[in-house]
Design a protein around this motif. Structure first.
Motif, PDB file in Angstrom:
ATOM      1  N   HIS A  12       0.828  -1.209   0.000  1.00  8.84           N
ATOM      2  CA  HIS A  12       0.000   0.000   0.000  1.00  8.84           C
ATOM      3  C   HIS A  12       0.859   1.255   0.000  1.00  8.84           C
ATOM      4  O   HIS A  12       2.000   1.251   0.455  1.00  8.84           O
ATOM      5  CB  HIS A  12      -0.940   0.007   1.215  1.00  8.84           C
ATOM      6  CG  HIS A  12      -2.159  -0.832   1.005  1.00  8.84           C
ATOM      7  ND1 HIS A  12      -3.338  -0.331   0.497  1.00  8.84           N
ATOM      8  CD2 HIS A  12      -2.356  -2.151   1.189  1.00  8.84           C
ATOM      9  CE1 HIS A  12      -4.226  -1.317   0.394  1.00  8.84           C
ATOM     10  NE2 HIS A  12      -3.661  -2.440   0.806  1.00  8.84           N
TER      11      HIS A  12
ATOM     12  N   ASP B 179       1.614  -1.775   5.673  1.00  9.61           N
ATOM     13  CA  ASP B 179       0.505  -2.512   5.057  1.00  9.61           C
ATOM     14  C   ASP B 179       0.940  -3.129   3.722  1.00  9.61           C
ATOM     15  O   ASP B 179       1.012  -2.450   2.693  1.00  9.61           O
ATOM     16  CB  ASP B 179      -0.704  -1.586   4.856  1.00  9.61           C
ATOM     17  CG  ASP B 179      -1.953  -2.374   4.489  1.00  9.61           C
ATOM     18  OD1 ASP B 179      -1.829  -3.540   4.058  1.00  9.61           O
ATOM     19  OD2 ASP B 179      -3.063  -1.822   4.629  1.00  9.61           O
ATOM     20  N   VAL B 180       1.256  -4.406   3.789  1.00  7.02           N
ATOM     21  CA  VAL B 180       1.634  -5.177   2.600  1.00  7.02           C
ATOM     22  C   VAL B 180       0.672  -6.355   2.523  1.00  7.02           C
ATOM     23  O   VAL B 180       0.535  -7.114   3.481  1.00  7.02           O
ATOM     24  CB  VAL B 180       3.083  -5.700   2.698  1.00  7.02           C
ATOM     25  CG1 VAL B 180       3.446  -6.550   1.491  1.00  7.02           C
ATOM     26  CG2 VAL B 180       4.061  -4.532   2.852  1.00  7.02           C
TER      27      VAL B 180
ATOM     28  N   GLY C  63      -5.827  -2.208   7.985  1.00 11.05           N
ATOM     29  CA  GLY C  63      -5.936  -3.666   7.972  1.00 11.05           C
ATOM     30  C   GLY C  63      -6.754  -4.164   6.791  1.00 11.05           C
ATOM     31  O   GLY C  63      -6.782  -3.555   5.723  1.00 11.05           O
TER      32      GLY C  63
HETATM   33 MN    MN Z   1      -3.408  -5.084   4.128  1.00 12.37          MN
END
Ligand code: MN
Ligand code: PSU
Length: 314
Positions: free
Chosen positions: A132, A140-141, A261
């Motif tokens: 992201h 956030d991957v 998330g």
């Molecule tokens: Mn994610």
């Protein structure tokens, strides 16, 4: 094998796999979290039709009341598309959805895992998850990326969603040893747009060359998946200049709302839908249909290669 009791393969898919006919896996998060009802159902049906009319059998994968389903019958697909209590399931969530007996939509990562277990080698989706924007602070991957490093399924997508950080996504895939093959392009496509300005080192012009690549990778026992990057057809493209302000607005909205998330990707897609007045979703539908068609052609070519090699072995 009690676990196998929770694993249901539709008759049509089972017969095709047994007879070594081409099968294409389809994910279900795009149905439950990617588009609203009833558009999601219409698109899911059209995608299955695109696979069929190009010579392969579609296997939509989802979890219904804790049962892993490989191939959904028409009525089950309709119930799933209407359900409001569906959990978005990636790798870590699969045992939870199964043991709790709930409905689960499978992401690219989870669909790859279940497709591999069922013996399906080709899978079509819209866009894969990735790194992201702002990942340097949010971390956030998408779990889709490490999945490609270990699960051997070829995924046809229109690149990674443009809401992501595409250069970082490509760097991750390079480190993980995941082949990203541009289909009739030398640039990584950007979901809504055909180009991203990011060059790809692997590019093939025919589905039979892609099938040969997949076959050879398997023969060499190279683990992990393959990404086939298939640009949206030109007539449905939304150019980067046009879509970028909407993406920036959608991301700003997500920061304001404090979304993070697993909720982030569905939230951004919904925002894109309302900001573009439905244009983003129309493009999304067209690129998924195109991916389904190309995936079916690859599956057909791959089945032909495997058949030939079986004869040589004899
Ligand atoms: Mn994610
Ligand atoms: N592509 C779409 N629509 C979607 C998704 C992809 O066009 O809804 C879903 C896929 O299931 C993908 C997931 O695996 O979003 C990624 O979510 P996350 O970023 O939370 O890993």
């Amino acid at each position: 094998m009690s676990w196998m009791n929770e694993f249901t393969i539709s008759e049509e898919v089972h017969a095709a796999l047994n007879e070594h006919r081409p099968v294409v896996a389809l994910e279900s998060t795009i149905i439950s979290h990617g588009m609203p009802f009833p558009d999601n159902l219409a698109v899911a049906r059209e995608v299955e039709h695109a696979v069929r009319s190009n010579g392969a059998v579609p296997a939509t994968i989802a979890i219904l009341n804790g049962k892993v389903c490989i191939g959904l019958e028409s009525a089950a697909l309709e119930r799933f598309a209407q359900a409001t209590n569906v959990m978005k399931c990636s790798r870590r969530d699969l045992p939870f959805a199964i043991t709790q007996g709930i409905n689960g939509a499978t992401t690219v990562a989870a669909t790859m895992i279940l497709a591999e277990m069922a013996g399906i080698q080709v899978f079509a989706t819209g866009g894969i998850g990735g790194v992201h924007r702002g990942a340097e602070s949010t971390w956030d991957v998408s779990a889709d990326l490490p999945e490609f490093a270990q699960t051997n399924v070829a995924v046809v997508s229109a690149g990674a969603k443009a809401i992501l950080d595409l250069p970082k996504t490509l760097e991750y895939l390079e480190t993980a040893g995941v082949p990203v093959i541009g289909y009739q392009t030398t640039e990584f496509p950007a979901f809504y747009s055909r180009t991203s300005g990011l060059p790809l080192t692997l590019s093939l012009n025919t589905t039979s060359e892609i099938a040969a690549f997949i076959h050879e990778k398997r023969r060499m026992n190279l683990s992990g998946g393959t990404i086939v990057a298939n640009p949206i057809p030109a007539q449905f493209e939304i150019t980067r200049e046009k879509i970028e302000p909407a993406i920036e607005q959608a991301i700003a909205e997500s920061v304001r709302a404090g979304v993070s998330g697993k909720e982030l990707t569905p939230f951004l897609l919904k925002q894109m839908h309302s900001i573009t007045g439905g244009n983003s979703q129309a493009a999304n539908k067209e690129l998924v249909l195109h991916n389904a068609k190309v995936a079916a052609q690859i599956a057909v070519d791959l089945a032909a290669i495997k058949k030939k090699h079986t004869f040589i072995a004899l």
